[in-house]
Structures are given as structure tokens and as C-alpha cells.
Design a protein around this motif. Structure first.
Motif, PDB file in Angstrom:
ATOM      1  N   MET A   1       0.851  -1.191   0.000  1.00 10.40           N
ATOM      2  CA  MET A   1       0.000   0.000   0.000  1.00 10.40           C
ATOM      3  C   MET A   1       0.883   1.235   0.000  1.00 10.40           C
ATOM      4  O   MET A   1       1.865   1.311   0.727  1.00 10.40           O
ATOM      5  CB  MET A   1      -0.902  -0.004   1.240  1.00 10.40           C
ATOM      6  N   GLY A   2       0.561   2.203  -0.829  1.00 12.44           N
ATOM      7  CA  GLY A   2       1.322   3.435  -0.894  1.00 12.44           C
ATOM      8  C   GLY A   2       0.406   4.585  -1.264  1.00 12.44           C
ATOM      9  O   GLY A   2      -0.762   4.386  -1.603  1.00 12.44           O
ATOM     10  N   SER A   3       0.939   5.798  -1.215  1.00 15.07           N
ATOM     11  CA  SER A   3       0.122   6.981  -1.474  1.00 15.07           C
ATOM     12  C   SER A   3       0.866   7.951  -2.365  1.00 15.07           C
ATOM     13  O   SER A   3       2.074   8.139  -2.235  1.00 15.07           O
ATOM     14  CB  SER A   3      -0.252   7.682  -0.164  1.00 15.07           C
ATOM     15  N   LEU A   4       0.118   8.547  -3.285  1.00 13.19           N
ATOM     16  CA  LEU A   4       0.606   9.643  -4.108  1.00 13.19           C
ATOM     17  C   LEU A   4      -0.274  10.847  -3.816  1.00 13.19           C
ATOM     18  O   LEU A   4      -1.384  10.713  -3.309  1.00 13.19           O
ATOM     19  CB  LEU A   4       0.543   9.306  -5.594  1.00 13.19           C
ATOM     20  N   PHE A 434      13.406   4.401  -3.999  1.00 15.64           N
ATOM     21  CA  PHE A 434      13.024   5.816  -4.035  1.00 15.64           C
ATOM     22  C   PHE A 434      12.143   6.130  -2.840  1.00 15.64           C
ATOM     23  O   PHE A 434      11.218   5.380  -2.512  1.00 15.64           O
ATOM     24  CB  PHE A 434      12.266   6.134  -5.327  1.00 15.64           C
ATOM     25  N   LEU A 435      12.415   7.237  -2.183  1.00 13.88           N
ATOM     26  CA  LEU A 435      11.569   7.737  -1.106  1.00 13.88           C
ATOM     27  C   LEU A 435      11.329   9.216  -1.370  1.00 13.88           C
ATOM     28  O   LEU A 435      12.273   9.991  -1.557  1.00 13.88           O
ATOM     29  CB  LEU A 435      12.232   7.553   0.261  1.00 13.88           C
ATOM     30  N   GLY A 436      10.064   9.609  -1.403  1.00  8.87           N
ATOM     31  CA  GLY A 436       9.741  11.005  -1.662  1.00  8.87           C
ATOM     32  C   GLY A 436       8.266  11.185  -1.898  1.00  8.87           C
ATOM     33  O   GLY A 436       7.440  10.382  -1.433  1.00  8.87           O
ATOM     34  N   HIS A 437       7.918  12.231  -2.610  1.00 10.38           N
ATOM     35  CA  HIS A 437       6.520  12.539  -2.905  1.00 10.38           C
ATOM     36  C   HIS A 437       6.345  12.639  -4.419  1.00 10.38           C
ATOM     37  O   HIS A 437       7.185  13.220  -5.110  1.00 10.38           O
ATOM     38  CB  HIS A 437       6.092  13.853  -2.251  1.00 10.38           C
ATOM     39  N   VAL A 438       5.268  12.066  -4.905  1.00 11.09           N
ATOM     40  CA  VAL A 438       4.875  12.188  -6.302  1.00 11.09           C
ATOM     41  C   VAL A 438       3.526  12.894  -6.317  1.00 11.09           C
ATOM     42  O   VAL A 438       2.547  12.380  -5.769  1.00 11.09           O
ATOM     43  CB  VAL A 438       4.779  10.815  -6.992  1.00 11.09           C
ATOM     44  N   VAL A 439       3.494  14.087  -6.916  1.00 10.33           N
ATOM     45  CA  VAL A 439       2.283  14.906  -6.939  1.00 10.33           C
ATOM     46  C   VAL A 439       1.766  14.946  -8.374  1.00 10.33           C
ATOM     47  O   VAL A 439       2.423  15.496  -9.254  1.00 10.33           O
ATOM     48  CB  VAL A 439       2.545  16.331  -6.422  1.00 10.33           C
ATOM     49  N   ILE A 440       0.607  14.380  -8.600  1.00 11.53           N
ATOM     50  CA  ILE A 440       0.007  14.335  -9.929  1.00 11.53           C
ATOM     51  C   ILE A 440      -0.923  15.535 -10.078  1.00 11.53           C
ATOM     52  O   ILE A 440      -1.803  15.756  -9.253  1.00 11.53           O
ATOM     53  CB  ILE A 440      -0.765  13.024 -10.133  1.00 11.53           C
ATOM     54  N   GLY A 441      -0.690  16.291 -11.141  1.00 18.45           N
ATOM     55  CA  GLY A 441      -1.509  17.471 -11.388  1.00 18.45           C
ATOM     56  C   GLY A 441      -0.800  18.765 -11.086  1.00 18.45           C
ATOM     57  O   GLY A 441      -1.345  19.846 -11.292  1.00 18.45           O
ATOM     58  N   THR A 442       0.452  18.682 -10.610  1.00 17.27           N
ATOM     59  CA  THR A 442       1.255  19.863 -10.321  1.00 17.27           C
ATOM     60  C   THR A 442       2.571  19.745 -11.061  1.00 17.27           C
ATOM     61  O   THR A 442       3.275  18.741 -10.901  1.00 17.27           O
ATOM     62  CB  THR A 442       1.530  20.006  -8.814  1.00 17.27           C
TER      63      THR A 442
END
Length: 454
Positions: A1-4, A434-442
């Protein structure tokens, strides 16, 4: 389970249209006097509603105009009164993922810069008229508003179920340069998000838009090779939405696999054998190792090379003789990460072939052929890390959806490092974490000192 993270946007004009009292009919007023004359006034809408922000409030400004005429002492004066009904409220997302307006305040703005004794009656009448029906209607519509967010995002979420290419099935120049003459190719990797739930936070009013932070929970992973999942039974189901007033973005941990064809490592092994040359045997004669093949065996990297040469010996210890020998030498070891390279550890070898092949085993034990093969098959990690960076840069470039529409993406990297290596089905696979944030739409911010056209 993961989150974007997913940026959900709503053009504020859409929200304004939902509470715009544009259906208000023109209102007429007037009064006549047989002695001094009279006046008449018609108040009506004048143009579309506009949207502004006042702190955390969204304000919808609905313009009106009063066209008035004053007749006094035989003279006629036409006068226009500019005015507006302004509704300001805090947009909020309910737990059921509906957008509502709370704490609404309505005010009437009338242009009083040209107030004269004769025109005051027109200005005061416009003020009173707009404070009655239009203002009340705007408040009623704002209180009844409950805009579902699902139609805004479901099409995009459905499109995000498709694989997102991160690496094409093409030669990898960086790794190829590490070899003597061979190529290293990628199996083609892609990101699969597999969205399962979308949590939407409270909106922010900015630049005529409502921007709502959202967290897309799912099972994101990078597939290698890139192919459709036949067992994804949830592919056709809508993604549940919910509002979360305390929404927090969670970092994403993702494994980026990079594959190198084992067959493309064979030229490196061949170069090492050519450099080694013939191997002299203790009893006389020599052998040559040729035509190396690289393959996988029980999770290990194996090199098989042909043996050809002559063995010299004495029959009964007296009569010298020669005999041609042929066979196969197998060298294998477990790949592992070592400092700045992928190395081969626990190297062993074995011989196969005719009965005299075993006679040269002792000579081979003394020969550093295994160490030479280990050096030949070392892969520097720097090109592999550049490949992982390239995958993230490909994602940074945005996602193309069906119909050619493109969604911007921003990748915020906290850490990127190699974490393991394995051998599978003809591939040497190196995994990067990879560890970080993926922001879809920005969109990703432009690099320092560079301009972006994206």
C-alpha cells in the motif's frame, strides 16, 4: 500500500455559476408628481459573475446596473447606477466528498461617487432593491449548494489505471559504455498506480481556482517488463472518494527495477578470456576458453565457456603422447552490491566433458580465471543510478492520457539509492529504492537558471 498526492482543481467560475442569480428578472421602480415631475428606474443584471478571494473566502461578485431617469421642473436627466451583489463564503469539503459553502455573508455594493440631490433616490432604490430579492436568492443558493467532486476526478482516476512508461525497451547507453563491446538493454519499466481510494482535503482559493489537496491511496509499483496485470479485478470499479479535514501527504516508497540482459554481458566475458589467452597445463599442453554464454542458474549468474586444447602425458610413465580435449567450463557466483559496483561473489567453477577434461582441473584451480571473470562482470553503479534518475525524470515530464491530454507531475526526491540485485529469467535486475513525494496534477519547478516551456 502506498500513497501519491493528487492536485484536484475546480475553476471557481463553475462554482460561481451554481450560485449566480442570473435568472433574476429586471425590477422596475418609479414615482410621479404632477408638480415637480417624477423618476423611473430599472434594475437588471449586467454581465457574468466574477470570482475573487478574500483570505480563505471565495467571493462571487454578481454585477447589476440601474438605468434611471429623473424629470424635474421640465428637465430630464438620465443616470446609470453601477452596483453588485457580493457573496463571500468558505468553501469546504464534506466527508461525503461534496463541496459546500459555509459562513456565507452577502453585501450590496453601489457606486456612490456621483451622488447628487437629484440622483440620491436612484442610488438608494438600487441599494434597497438588491438587498431584497437578489441577495436573499444568492444566500439561499449558497446554502443549498452541495457539489459532488466525483465527476471532477473519476475520469482522471480511471485513466491513471493504465501503465505509465518510465523506461522504454531500448539500449541503455550508460551501461553499454561500461562493457567492452556489448549492449545492455532495458526490459522496459512502467509505473502502475492501481488507485483504491482518494482522500480530499480542504480547498485553497488561488488565481480564480479552488485547489484541493488530495491523497491517492493504492498499490503503486514499478513493473518490469511493462505489461497489463491480468489479475487486476478492480480495474473497472470506481475509486471511492472521501473528505478529510486533516489530510496529510504521506511519503511514497517505491522500488525502481533496472534490467540488464544477461546475453549482453557475454562480450565482456569474451574480452576477459581473450585477454587471458591460452592456459598452460602443468603436464604440458595448453587449453583455450572461448564462446562464453551468460545465463541464470538458481538465482546466480553463470558463465559457460568452451574448452579446447591439447593435453600432454606419458603412457605408463614412459611413452609420451598427446590428446585433444574439449569440454565446458562453468563459472558461477551470486551478484551483490559492493561499494560502487555490482560484483560477483562466492565464485565457483566446474568442468564437464570427456574423461581427460578432469585432468586439467588442478591446473585451472591454480589459474586466476575465476578472478578475471569476476572483474569482467562487475557493473559500476553510477550508470545504474543515472538510469533510476532518468525514470523519475520521465515521470517528472508528465503523464499522457488517452486522447493526448497531458497531466503535469512533480517528483520530490528525499532519497534514491540502490538496495539490491537479483537474477531472473535472462536478466540481471538492480533495484533502486526511491523515497519522496509524487504529486500528480502539479508541474515540476524549473531547474535553477533554466526556463521551462512545459
Amino acid at each position: 500500500m502506498g500513497s501519491l498526492s493528487l492536485a484536484v482543481e475546480l475553476d471557481a467560475a463553475q462554482l460561481a455559476a451554481a450560485i449566480d442569480s442570473a435568472t433574476t428578472e429586471p425590477m422596475r421602480f418609479g414615482q410621479r408628481s404632477a408638480i415637480v415631475g417624477g423618476w423611473s428606474l430599472q434594475v437588471e443584471r449586467r454581465g457574468p459573475a466574477g470570482v475573487t478571494a478574500e483570505g480563505d473566502r471565495l467571493c462571487v461578485r454578481m454585477p447589476f446596473a440601474g438605468q434611471g431617469r429623473i424629470e424635474a421642473f421640465g428637465r430630464t436627466l438620465d443616470h446609470t447606477v453601477d452596483a453588485a451583489v457580493v457573496l463571500c463564503a468558505r468553501p469546504r469539503v464534506r466527508p461525503d466528498a461534496h463541496l459546500v459553502l459555509q459562513d456565507a455573508e452577502v453585501r450590496v455594493e453601489v457606486d456612490r461617487r456621483r451622488v447628487e440631490l437629484t440622483t440620491r433616490v436612484l442610488i438608494d432604490t438600487v441599494q434597497a432593491a438588491l438587498g431584497d430579492l437578489p441577495a436573499a436568492e444568492a444566500r439561499r443558493q449558497s446554502e443549498a449548494l452541495a457539489l459532488p467532486l466525483a465527476p471532477l476526478v473519476q475520469a482522471r482516476l480511471q485513466a491513471l489505471r493504465a501503465p505509465i512508461a518510465l523506461e522504454a525497451d531500448s539500449p541503455d547507453a550508460a551501461t553499454a559504455k561500461a562493457g567492452a563491446s556489448g549492449r545492455a538493454e532495458s526490459a522496459g519499466a512502467c509505473l502502475r498506480i492501481r488507485p483504491e481510494r482518494l482522500m480530499v482535503g480542504q480547498p485553497v482559493v488561488s488565481d480564480g481556482k479552488l485547489r484541493m489537496p488530495a491523497r491517492l491511496d493504492g498499490r503503486p509499483s514499478v513493473s518490469l517488463p511493462c505489461g497489463a496485470d491480468a489479475d487486476d479485478s478492480t480495474a473497472d470499479l470506481p475509486v471511492p472518494l472521501a473528505g478529510d479535514p486533516d489530510l496529510r501527504a504521506l511519503p511514497l516508497a517505491l522500488t525502481l527495477p533496472m534490467a540488464v540482459r544477461l546475453e549482453d554481458l557475454a562480450p565482456r566475458a569474451a574480452a576477459a578470456l581473450r585477454e587471458r589467452g591460452p592456459i598452460a597445463l602443468a603436464g604440458g599442453g595448453a587449453i583455450t576458453l572461448t564462446s562464453p554464454r551468460v545465463a541464470a542458474a538458481a538465482g546466480r549468474l553463470m558463465v559457460r565457456a568452451n574448452i579446447a586444447g591439447q593435453v600432454r602425458d606419458r603412457w605408463l610413465g614412459i611413452v609420451p603422447w598427446r590428446r585433444d580435449v574439449a569440454g565446458v567450463l562453468a563459472i558461477w557466483g551470486a551478484p551483490f552490491l559492493q561499494d560502487d559496483a555490482v560484483a560477483l561473489g562466492e565464485v565457483r567453477f566446474d568442468l564437464g566433458g570427456g574423461d581427460r577434461v578432469q585432468a586439467i582441473a588442478t591446473a585451472l584451480q591454480r589459474d586466476p580465471i575465476a578472478a578475471a571473470m569476476e572483474r569482467a562482470l562487475r557493473l559500476p553503479t553510477a550508470p545504474l543510478l543515472r538510469r533510476a534518475e532518468g525514470m523519475l525524470s520521465q515521470l517528472d515530464a508528465g503523464i499522457t492520457l488517452g486522447g493526448g491530454a497531458r497531466i503535469p507531475v512533480r517528483v520530490d526526491r528525499k532519497d534514491l539509492s540502490l538496495k539490491g540485485v537479483r537474477v531472473e529469467s535472462g536478466w540481471l535486475i538492480v533495484d533502486a529504492a526511491f523515497l519522496g513525494h509524487v504529486v500528480i496534477g502539479t508541474p515540476a519547478p524549473p531547474a535553477p537558471g533554466r526556463r521551462t516551456t512545459r
